[in-house]
Design a protein around this motif. Sequence first.
Motif, PDB file in Angstrom:
ATOM      1  N   GLY A 158       0.811  -1.210   0.000  1.00  0.00           N
ATOM      2  CA  GLY A 158       0.000   0.000   0.000  1.00  0.00           C
ATOM      3  C   GLY A 158       0.838   1.251   0.000  1.00  0.00           C
ATOM      4  O   GLY A 158       0.463   2.275  -0.585  1.00  0.00           O
ATOM      5  N   LEU A 159       1.998   1.203   0.666  1.00  0.00           N
ATOM      6  CA  LEU A 159       2.892   2.363   0.682  1.00  0.00           C
ATOM      7  C   LEU A 159       3.886   2.308  -0.472  1.00  0.00           C
ATOM      8  O   LEU A 159       4.367   3.347  -0.920  1.00  0.00           O
ATOM      9  N   ARG A 160       4.166   1.110  -0.979  1.00  0.00           N
ATOM     10  CA  ARG A 160       5.134   0.990  -2.073  1.00  0.00           C
ATOM     11  C   ARG A 160       4.702   1.806  -3.287  1.00  0.00           C
ATOM     12  O   ARG A 160       5.519   2.502  -3.897  1.00  0.00           O
ATOM     13  N   ASP A 161       3.433   1.708  -3.632  1.00  0.00           N
ATOM     14  CA  ASP A 161       2.956   2.430  -4.814  1.00  0.00           C
ATOM     15  C   ASP A 161       3.044   3.934  -4.615  1.00  0.00           C
ATOM     16  O   ASP A 161       3.366   4.678  -5.557  1.00  0.00           O
ATOM     17  N   VAL A 162       2.752   4.403  -3.396  1.00  0.00           N
ATOM     18  CA  VAL A 162       2.842   5.841  -3.107  1.00  0.00           C
ATOM     19  C   VAL A 162       4.278   6.323  -3.291  1.00  0.00           C
ATOM     20  O   VAL A 162       4.531   7.360  -3.928  1.00  0.00           O
TER      21      VAL A 162
END
Length: 349
Positions: A158-162
């Motif tokens: 979920g944070l990787r894409d951000v």
Amino acid sequence: MTTQASPAPAVTVAVLGTGRLAHALTTALAARGVPVTMLSARSPERTRALDADLTVLAVSDDAIGPVADALATDAAARAAGHGSTAGHEAGDEHEAGDEQGPATGHGVVHCSGALDLTPLAPLAADHRLGAWHPMQAFATVDTPIAPGVTWGITADPGLRDVLAELTTTLGGRPVLLRPEDRARYHAAATMASNYTVVLVDHAARLLQDCGLDARSALDALLPLVRSTLDGLQDVGLPAGLTGPAVRGDVGTIRRHLAALAARPDTAALYRAVGLAAHDLLVARGMDPATLAAIDAAFRDPDAPARHDHGDPTPPAHGDPTPPDHGDAAPPAHGDAALRDCADHPGSST
């Protein structure tokens, strides 16, 4: 080659730190339309950084754990001040969202190249965690983030894409790293960046021995270094290696070492780097007899042989065998207090 910047994602960012990377990151994000604030990690207002969608700890490696501890303590105290009912509601919401991670969805990342997510553990209950490191040196507080920079990303789902979106917004190249690979990744960055400066320093001393002043010596070497990097970009490895070793010029190597007799530290470095070129020479197809002569010229006659080069099999550039990572132990942070290094103005790489 540069990377085209992409539109900014709809996130707010708070940068904790006041050093070179903190300034560069804040300036670059603001220039691309990302709402961003910068706070000192020692500021009484630092907990406000957790109100942003993404909190970036742009502090020294040794300060990441203590800053995370302090933020977690401050956040718990602030939550307690809102009353027990709010706390129960937040706890219920978090329990229901366990499969997707923390209910808030807010992210906290550090910018260390070598560390995994362990130092951020005090914030894990309520935040997604990540590591976001630019593979760039920041010589001054005014050094901008350059286009085309690789950013090493290790993060919760979920944070990787951000982080990948923010990287492309900054014109960079996102690379996903396993936690156990971060120290190896950062060692690569250190060798290519920091130790290039060490080699130039030794070369500049030799030119000063020839009568040049320090500035003139550096000015003489910088175009050479740039042309080497340009050639490396054009032709890659192993073809980017040039010089007497590639030509099989044993006589020149011996003359170099004789000239370095008055500088034994530089001579030792020259020998070590020359021997380290062995695999590149093999990959370029050097015949075994010439290769043996080159290795013999570089090897210190007073030291035992460090390698057995009897099987000159060319390495596979671009198709490496995956390394054995072992069981690296996580760093221990203890109860270290916040120190002046929290806003250390060091470079990232």
